[in-house]
Design a protein around this motif. Structure first.
Motif, PDB file in Angstrom:
ATOM      1  N   LYS A  28      54.312 -77.322 -69.725  1.00 35.30           N
ATOM      2  CA  LYS A  28      53.578 -78.512 -69.311  1.00 35.30           C
ATOM      3  C   LYS A  28      52.075 -78.260 -69.297  1.00 35.30           C
ATOM      4  N   LYS A  29      51.357 -79.293 -69.733  1.00 37.32           N
ATOM      5  CA  LYS A  29      49.899 -79.245 -69.710  1.00 37.32           C
ATOM      6  C   LYS A  29      49.414 -80.514 -69.015  1.00 37.32           C
ATOM      7  N   ILE A  30      48.561 -80.339 -68.022  1.00 40.34           N
ATOM      8  CA  ILE A  30      48.067 -81.465 -67.241  1.00 40.34           C
ATOM      9  C   ILE A  30      46.554 -81.583 -67.421  1.00 40.34           C
ATOM     10  N   GLY A  31      46.116 -82.753 -67.832  1.00 39.06           N
ATOM     11  CA  GLY A  31      44.690 -83.014 -67.983  1.00 39.06           C
ATOM     12  C   GLY A  31      44.105 -83.555 -66.698  1.00 39.06           C
ATOM     13  N   VAL A  32      42.899 -83.130 -66.360  1.00 39.19           N
ATOM     14  CA  VAL A  32      42.219 -83.576 -65.135  1.00 39.19           C
ATOM     15  C   VAL A  32      40.799 -83.996 -65.500  1.00 39.19           C
ATOM     16  N   LEU A  33      40.413 -85.205 -65.095  1.00 40.07           N
ATOM     17  CA  LEU A  33      39.042 -85.661 -65.341  1.00 40.07           C
ATOM     18  C   LEU A  33      38.405 -86.146 -64.042  1.00 40.07           C
ATOM     19  N   LEU A  34      37.339 -85.468 -63.628  1.00 38.46           N
ATOM     20  CA  LEU A  34      36.521 -85.904 -62.490  1.00 38.46           C
ATOM     21  C   LEU A  34      35.317 -86.654 -63.045  1.00 38.46           C
ATOM     22  N   PHE A  35      34.912 -87.722 -62.373  1.00 37.09           N
ATOM     23  CA  PHE A  35      33.763 -88.452 -62.889  1.00 37.09           C
ATOM     24  C   PHE A  35      32.452 -87.729 -62.617  1.00 37.09           C
ATOM     25  N   SER A  36      32.368 -87.047 -61.477  1.00 40.74           N
ATOM     26  CA  SER A  36      31.127 -86.342 -61.147  1.00 40.74           C
ATOM     27  C   SER A  36      31.440 -85.167 -60.232  1.00 40.74           C
ATOM     28  N   GLU A  37      30.374 -84.506 -59.761  1.00 44.20           N
ATOM     29  CA  GLU A  37      30.527 -83.346 -58.888  1.00 44.20           C
ATOM     30  C   GLU A  37      30.604 -83.732 -57.408  1.00 44.20           C
ATOM     31  N   GLU A  38      30.682 -85.014 -57.096  1.00 40.60           N
ATOM     32  CA  GLU A  38      30.690 -85.433 -55.693  1.00 40.60           C
ATOM     33  C   GLU A  38      31.875 -84.802 -54.951  1.00 40.60           C
ATOM     34  N   ALA A  39      31.594 -84.392 -53.719  1.00 44.12           N
ATOM     35  CA  ALA A  39      32.542 -83.571 -52.955  1.00 44.12           C
ATOM     36  C   ALA A  39      33.900 -84.229 -52.788  1.00 44.12           C
ATOM     37  N   ARG A  40      33.917 -85.539 -52.636  1.00 42.94           N
ATOM     38  CA  ARG A  40      35.198 -86.215 -52.381  1.00 42.94           C
ATOM     39  C   ARG A  40      36.182 -86.038 -53.540  1.00 42.94           C
ATOM     40  N   TYR A  41      35.673 -85.946 -54.770  1.00 46.58           N
ATOM     41  CA  TYR A  41      36.554 -85.759 -55.915  1.00 46.58           C
ATOM     42  C   TYR A  41      37.184 -84.369 -55.896  1.00 46.58           C
ATOM     43  N   HIS A  42      36.398 -83.378 -55.555  1.00 44.01           N
ATOM     44  CA  HIS A  42      36.916 -82.013 -55.488  1.00 44.01           C
ATOM     45  C   HIS A  42      37.912 -81.856 -54.341  1.00 44.01           C
ATOM     46  N   GLU A  43      37.622 -82.497 -53.202  1.00 40.54           N
ATOM     47  CA  GLU A  43      38.541 -82.433 -52.056  1.00 40.54           C
ATOM     48  C   GLU A  43      39.871 -83.088 -52.393  1.00 40.54           C
ATOM     49  N   SER A  44      39.793 -84.219 -53.064  1.00 44.44           N
ATOM     50  CA  SER A  44      41.015 -84.927 -53.434  1.00 44.44           C
ATOM     51  C   SER A  44      41.824 -84.129 -54.456  1.00 44.44           C
ATOM     52  N   LEU A  45      41.138 -83.533 -55.425  1.00 45.81           N
ATOM     53  CA  LEU A  45      41.828 -82.711 -56.416  1.00 45.81           C
ATOM     54  C   LEU A  45      42.495 -81.507 -55.755  1.00 45.81           C
ATOM     55  N   LYS A  46      41.831 -80.945 -54.756  1.00 47.15           N
ATOM     56  CA  LYS A  46      42.423 -79.827 -54.017  1.00 47.15           C
ATOM     57  C   LYS A  46      43.770 -80.239 -53.412  1.00 47.15           C
ATOM     58  N   GLY A  47      43.822 -81.412 -52.804  1.00 47.82           N
ATOM     59  CA  GLY A  47      45.075 -81.902 -52.218  1.00 47.82           C
ATOM     60  C   GLY A  47      46.145 -82.136 -53.272  1.00 47.82           C
ATOM     61  N   SER A 217      27.326 -97.822 -50.719  1.00 45.61           N
ATOM     62  CA  SER A 217      28.560 -98.006 -51.481  1.00 45.61           C
ATOM     63  C   SER A 217      28.890 -96.715 -52.225  1.00 45.61           C
ATOM     64  N   GLY A 218      29.987 -96.745 -52.989  1.00 44.61           N
ATOM     65  CA  GLY A 218      30.459 -95.526 -53.642  1.00 44.61           C
ATOM     66  C   GLY A 218      29.856 -95.252 -55.001  1.00 44.61           C
ATOM     67  N   SER A 219      28.672 -95.776 -55.273  1.00 42.38           N
ATOM     68  CA  SER A 219      28.015 -95.545 -56.555  1.00 42.38           C
ATOM     69  C   SER A 219      27.651 -94.075 -56.736  1.00 42.38           C
ATOM     70  N   SER A 220      27.846 -93.565 -57.955  1.00 45.00           N
ATOM     71  CA  SER A 220      27.490 -92.166 -58.235  1.00 45.00           C
ATOM     72  C   SER A 220      25.975 -91.972 -58.201  1.00 45.00           C
ATOM     73  N   VAL A 221      25.222 -93.011 -58.548  1.00 49.19           N
ATOM     74  CA  VAL A 221      23.753 -92.927 -58.485  1.00 49.19           C
ATOM     75  C   VAL A 221      23.307 -92.782 -57.038  1.00 49.19           C
ATOM     76  N   ILE A 222      23.861 -93.610 -56.175  1.00 46.78           N
ATOM     77  CA  ILE A 222      23.527 -93.548 -54.749  1.00 46.78           C
ATOM     78  C   ILE A 222      23.984 -92.215 -54.159  1.00 46.78           C
ATOM     79  N   GLY A 223      25.150 -91.758 -54.566  1.00 40.34           N
ATOM     80  CA  GLY A 223      25.675 -90.494 -54.064  1.00 40.34           C
ATOM     81  C   GLY A 223      24.807 -89.293 -54.396  1.00 40.34           C
ATOM     82  N   SER A 224      24.004 -89.407 -55.447  1.00 43.52           N
ATOM     83  CA  SER A 224      23.133 -88.301 -55.837  1.00 43.52           C
ATOM     84  C   SER A 224      21.754 -88.377 -55.182  1.00 43.52           C
ATOM     85  N   THR A 225      21.523 -89.407 -54.358  1.00 39.78           N
ATOM     86  CA  THR A 225      20.192 -89.579 -53.735  1.00 39.78           C
ATOM     87  C   THR A 225      20.289 -89.798 -52.223  1.00 39.78           C
ATOM     88  N   ILE A 226      21.288 -89.217 -51.592  1.00 40.62           N
ATOM     89  CA  ILE A 226      21.519 -89.451 -50.168  1.00 40.62           C
ATOM     90  C   ILE A 226      20.349 -89.001 -49.273  1.00 40.62           C
TER      91      ILE A 226
END
Length: 320
Positions: A28-47, A217-226
């Motif tokens: 089996k091969k599983i593909g994974v695509l994260l949209f950005s480096e935002e922490a919530r994506y990595h935390e969710s992938l960890k789970g 909101s959950g915009s990636s642009v906003i997330g990079s300028t907190i």
């Protein structure tokens, strides 16, 4: 002798049957695509990966091919074309934009997503009970009315600046939700477009002088300028709030948030079911029914905002 041979043959066949799932799993091969480096994506992938590992879907039996679009829709589209040309048992996507890109291109491989705020609004699913397509997953959606009720516990507000990025479906969905309830709560929602980092310095200083609170909101642009946005808000004594825990960790004053790791564990269960043969369309898309209050005490102090003791006691997490 013949009986003994038959006995050993039966033993060998039993061993082969037991090992067959392991051999199949090894392929089996599983593909994974994260949209950005935002922490919530990595935390969710960890789970997700922890839940898959519990069910035996882990390296070296399974190969994970992980990609990150770096917050670029164009890069996400290019990466998806590469995924589509290969043979995957499952695609895992983190974030609305990543999920939209994968669901648009890949129709013959099951997709499990996490951190997609409104999959129906984003048009990756026809409904929450059944996507009607090859996707299922989990959402960080909260009841916006509950978020506003928690905001009232801190301080009554009349004017809220809602920071969003046009073209980012999750960000647009969150703005619409706020606008739908503004008359019920006696508030005025002021949409503020943040399309690039430079907008923060050019637009927000004036905005902060005319509002009581600012919604992230959950915009990636906003997330990079907190940090600069939080600093402007704190200086003006404006309450910053959101529905995303990682933004509170970065400085937003408070949030009502679904834990991304828990969303990942839930998505992981769906991924296991899919790998075992269940169709994604028969697995409901879910969100966490009871999100937690998350508070950043440092920002509260900098903003000269007093957090009520009762709200502090309710908090699932407090960042100091």
């Amino acid at each position: 002798m013949a009986q003994r041979n038959r006995y050993w043959l039966l033993c060998l066949m039993q061993i082969m049957l037991i090992c067959a799932p392991l051999n199949a799993q090894a392929e089996k091969k599983i593909g994974v695509l994260l949209f950005s480096e935002e922490a919530r994506y990595h935390e969710s992938l960890k789970g997700i990966r922890e839940q898959l590992a519990k069910a035996g879907y882990k390296e070296p039996n399974v190969r994970f091919v992980v990609g990150n679009a770096g917050g670029s829709k164009a890069k996400a589209a290019d990466m998806v074309r590469n995924y589509a040309s290969a043979d995957y048992a499952l695609m895992i996507t983190l974030g609305t934009n990543a999920t939209i890109a994968v669901a648009k291109e890949i129709k013959d491989v099951p997709i499990v997503f996490s951190m997609v705020y409104d999959p129906v609004e984003a048009r990756v699913a026809k409904g929450w009970q059944s996507s009607g397509t090859n996707v299922t997953g989990t959402s960080p959606m909260i009841h916006i009315t509950e978020l506003l009720s928690r905001l009232r516990e801190i301080r009554p507000v009349k004017r809220i600046a809602a920071l969003y990025t046009p073209g980012e479906k999750n960000s647009e969905s969150q703005l619409k939700e706020l606008q739908r309830v503004q008359s019920r709560y006696g508030i005025k929602v002021l949409p503020v477009i943040i399309s690039k980092k430079e907008d923060v310095e050019q637009i927000l200083p004036e905005v902060m002088g005319s509002v009581d609170a600012v919604y992230f909101s959950g915009s990636s642009v906003i997330g990079s300028t907190i940090p600069p946005i939080v600093e402007l808000a704190a200086r003006a004594g404006v309450i910053s709030f959101t529905h995303l825990e990682d933004l509170v960790a970065e400085g937003v004053l408070f949030g009502l948030c679904a834990d991304p790791y828990q969303l990942g564990l839930l998505a992981g269960k769906k991924a296991v079911a899919v790998l075992r043969g269940t169709k994604p369309s028969s697995i409901p898309i879910e969100y966490i029914a009871r999100p937690g209050v998350v508070i950043n005490r440092k920002t509260a102090a900098a903003s000269k905002v007093q957090i009520p003791k009762a709200l502090l006691q309710k908090a699932a997490k407090i960042y100091n």
